[in-house]
Design an enzyme around this catalytic site. Structure first.
Site, short mmCIF file in Angstrom:
data_model
loop_
_atom_site.label_atom_id
_atom_site.label_comp_id
_atom_site.label_asym_id
_atom_site.label_seq_id
_atom_site.Cartn_x
_atom_site.Cartn_y
_atom_site.Cartn_z
N LEU A 159 -29.13 -51.16 -21.03
CA LEU A 159 -28.19 -51.65 -20.01
C LEU A 159 -27.22 -50.55 -19.59
CD1 LEU A 159 -27.24 -54.00 -18.29
CD2 LEU A 159 -25.79 -54.75 -20.18
N HIS B 244 -22.78 -61.06 -14.81
CA HIS B 244 -22.99 -60.20 -13.65
C HIS B 244 -23.42 -60.96 -12.40
CE1 HIS B 244 -27.22 -60.38 -15.00
NE2 HIS B 244 -27.55 -60.03 -13.78
N TYR B 245 -23.92 -62.19 -12.56
CA TYR B 245 -24.29 -62.95 -11.37
C TYR B 245 -23.08 -63.31 -10.52
CZ TYR B 245 -29.28 -63.55 -11.13
OH TYR B 245 -30.61 -63.32 -10.92
N HIS C 226 -25.31 -68.17 -16.01
CA HIS C 226 -25.49 -67.78 -14.60
C HIS C 226 -25.46 -68.99 -13.67
CE1 HIS C 226 -26.27 -63.94 -16.20
NE2 HIS C 226 -27.59 -63.96 -16.24
N ARG D 135 -30.00 -73.91 -2.79
CA ARG D 135 -30.52 -74.71 -1.69
C ARG D 135 -29.72 -76.01 -1.57
NH1 ARG D 135 -35.62 -73.71 0.57
NH2 ARG D 135 -36.42 -71.67 -0.07
N TYR E 270 -29.66 -68.78 5.48
CA TYR E 270 -30.30 -69.38 6.66
C TYR E 270 -30.20 -70.89 6.61
CZ TYR E 270 -34.52 -69.42 3.60
OH TYR E 270 -35.41 -69.60 2.57
#
Length: 600
Positions: free
Chosen positions: A125, A287-288, A349, A455, A492
């Protein structure tokens, strides 16, 4: 076109009196200087027009202030005017102005420096992410004028060997500036190495001496990044605290996950760390949270009138958080088998992204205000039921004549392991905004694609006049907002649209913001943003201890039940879309996985 800039509350470099050995009572530590190098800037146009100052400035003021607290408690403040914006552009403040103010405020006696120690510098890492991220910050002019980077690990290595190791992973931005090689050489000259044990006071004393030598008598600020197994976190922190903390500036510690295996071990780790650190010195990194599209979540929602009124159970039918990798453990099974996909991805995450997505409007963009709202979401969540969870494990499968090994074929994985490499779950938030809305999570290894996305599927249009033009499947006409975190970052919105022609035929089209097409700049790696935040003391994207407690309180009973019952995971072929059970879980809650539709 014009652009405009909006300021966050400005982070300050400041130490405060404490019993912690990491915090100093030295008078110079009371200097409070606003760092004007970073800002949150909104660009309506010309995304190609960003300059270095604008990239690294997070907070802007119409004046730069420096305050010195005197012995009697009075505050002397010096202000200097900022440059006025030209041609409707961003208000920018030269980064050197802050240094000038510091020098004037204390007679030039204490110019500050930052020492960054990467503990566990020989690991993957560090080589693949941390050193490249630090170089990227240097390359963009985001690091302080005076800084030093030390690698610390048990491996025997010279400064030259560390620089050679690091140099192999450094890259410049896409624009390939002419001075890239020169910048690399300058950066590597700031990199040094010290070999030592993680639990050795003596070795950390020797590190302290080296740090002091490079700090040269300046006001010293120190950042330790722990890239070591969690079982030696506390030993390393204890040694750094007593032997290598700053005596006249701040000291901060970045801690990588895993933060324990369950609520009990996590609480024990937090308690141990707080013997040597204050809470605001601990930077628990996920980190996300530093990824561009995740950080954009609150901007998308709170700065666009069209979204915030729709952000509730009244209009949203379900929300999906999907994470997939197209590779298996590949030799890292020993680590993974001890944690599994739920601990490795879902509990941190995906749950952190869910909390950001679902939180109420914070009072401000201050770190504590945002984290307070996230904690409220986590505490409002319904306990997860085992019947609302599907777990799976990938098995060997041949694709195109190539045979890919199953999870238990990995030599680092114990034979007969029941550790899940895939999990899907339905979660619910019992509050007024989200009551009854299923939040579906899905995460897995060795699937057919690599992606991470959010989503948002909206409800069907009541009394839709065009139902007969759309077919019998109403889900095919549902509006859906997709936030693709990686790869090919994009936002989108799926809408229904009339196909051009004399007839009345409808299809579903995308209003698409593809980042690579809209912005010419390379998107910074998440570690760059988080490292810079840690240096500046900005905690907004780091996890507070009560957040961690609430997250583990949600998942620990589920994990305990799975392990006590020795629940057998459903097997799925390497490279497939995952277990069939995940589709039944979605159907149970009247949902279709958005990433499996034909027009995903």
């Amino acid at each position: 076109m014009s652009s405009f800039s909006s300021s966050l509350s400005c982070p300050t470099y400041r130490s405060r009196t404490s019993n912690s050995p990491f915090l100093s009572n030295h008078p110079s530590s009371l200097i409070n200087v606003v760092d004007p190098r970073r800002s949150l800037s909104f660009h309506y146009a010309s995304p190609q027009g960003l300059n270095l100052d604008e990239l690294c400035v997070r907070s802007q003021r119409k004046s730069v202030q420096s305050s010195v607290v005197a012995q009697d408690g009075s505050v002397a403040t010096k202000s200097s005017p900022a440059e006025e914006p030209k041609d409707g552009g961003l208000l920018t403040i030269p980064s050197l102005e802050a240094d000038k103010v510091v020098a004037e405020s204390d007679g030039g006696e204490h110019q500050s420096t930052v020492s960054i120690t990467v503990v566990g510098a020989s690991g993957d890492l560090a080589k693949k992410k941390i050193f490249p991220a630090l170089f990227a910050l240097y390359y963009e002019g985001c690091l302080p004028e005076h800084f030093t980077i030390f690698g610390y690990a048990r491996s025997k290595m010279t400064d030259a060997e560390l620089r050679d190791m690091v140099s192999k992973t450094l890259t410049c931005r896409i624009d390939k500036r002419a001075n890239c090689g020169e910048k690399m050489e300058e950066f590597l000259k700031r990199c040094f190495y010290h070999s030592g044990q993680y639990d050795s006071q003596e070795h950390f004393v020797a590190l302290d001496e080296k740090l002091k030598e490079h700090e040269g008598g300046r006001l010293s600020n120190r950042l330790f990044y722990l890239l070591i197994p969690p079982n030696i976190f506390v030993d390393a922190v204890k040694c750094a605290s007593s032997s290598a903390s700053s005596v006249n500036g701040w000291t901060r510690v970045i801690v990588e996950k895993p933060f324990g295996r369950d609520a009990k071990t996590s609480a024990a780790l937090t308690k141990s760390l707080k013997q040597y650190l204050e809470e605001d010195q601990i930077f628990r990194i996920d980190h996300y949270l530093g990824k561009e599209l995740v950080e954009n979540l609150s901007v998308l929602r709170f700065s666009n009138l069209i979204f915030e009124p729709l952000w509730s159970r009244q209009y949203i039918r379900n929300v999906q958080f999907i994470f997939s990798e197209d590779f298996g453990t590949e030799g890292r099974g020993g680590y993974f088998d001890n944690y599994g996909i739920i601990r490795d991805i879902m509990q941190n995450h995906l749950l952190q992204i869910l909390a950001l997505f679902a939180m109420e409007t914070p009072v401000s963009l201050d770190a504590e205000d945002i984290r307070n709202e996230k904690v409220k979401v986590l505490r409002s969540m319904r306990p997860i039921q085992l019947e609302d969870v599907v777990i799976g494990q990938y098995k060997s499968h041949s694709i195109g004549g190539v045979t890919y090994p199953g999870y238990t074929d990995d030599k680092t994985v114990p034979k007969g392991s029941l550790t899940p490499t895939f999990a899907a779950a339905a979660l619910f938030i019992d509050n007024a905004r989200w009551d009854g809305v299923p939040f579906l999570m899905k995460a897995g290894k060795a699937l057919n694609t690599r992606s991470a996305e959010i989503r948002v599927q909206f409800r069907h249009v009541p009394g839709n006049l065009y139902n007969r033009n759309s077919g019998t499947d109403l889900d095919q006409t549902t509006n859906e907002l997709v936030i693709r975190v990686q790869p090919d970052e994009a936002i989108y919105l799926k809408i229904n649209n009339k196909v051009p022609g004399l007839g009345m035929r409808l299809d579903r089209s995308n209003l698409n913001l593809l980042y690579s097409a809209r912005y010419s700049k390379e998107i910074p790696d998440a570690y760059e943003r988080l490292l810079l935040d840690a240096i500046e003391g900005e905690r907004r994207l780091f996890i507070r201890s009560d957040e961690l407690d609430a997250a583990w309180a949600l998942f620990t009973p589920l994990l305990k039940e799975i392990e006590e019952k020795k629940t057998i995971p459903e097997f799925y072929p390497y490279g497939s879309r995952g277990p069939v059970g995940a589709h039944y879980l979605a159907a149970k809650h009247k949902v279709q996985w958005g990433d499996l539709s034909l027009d995903q």
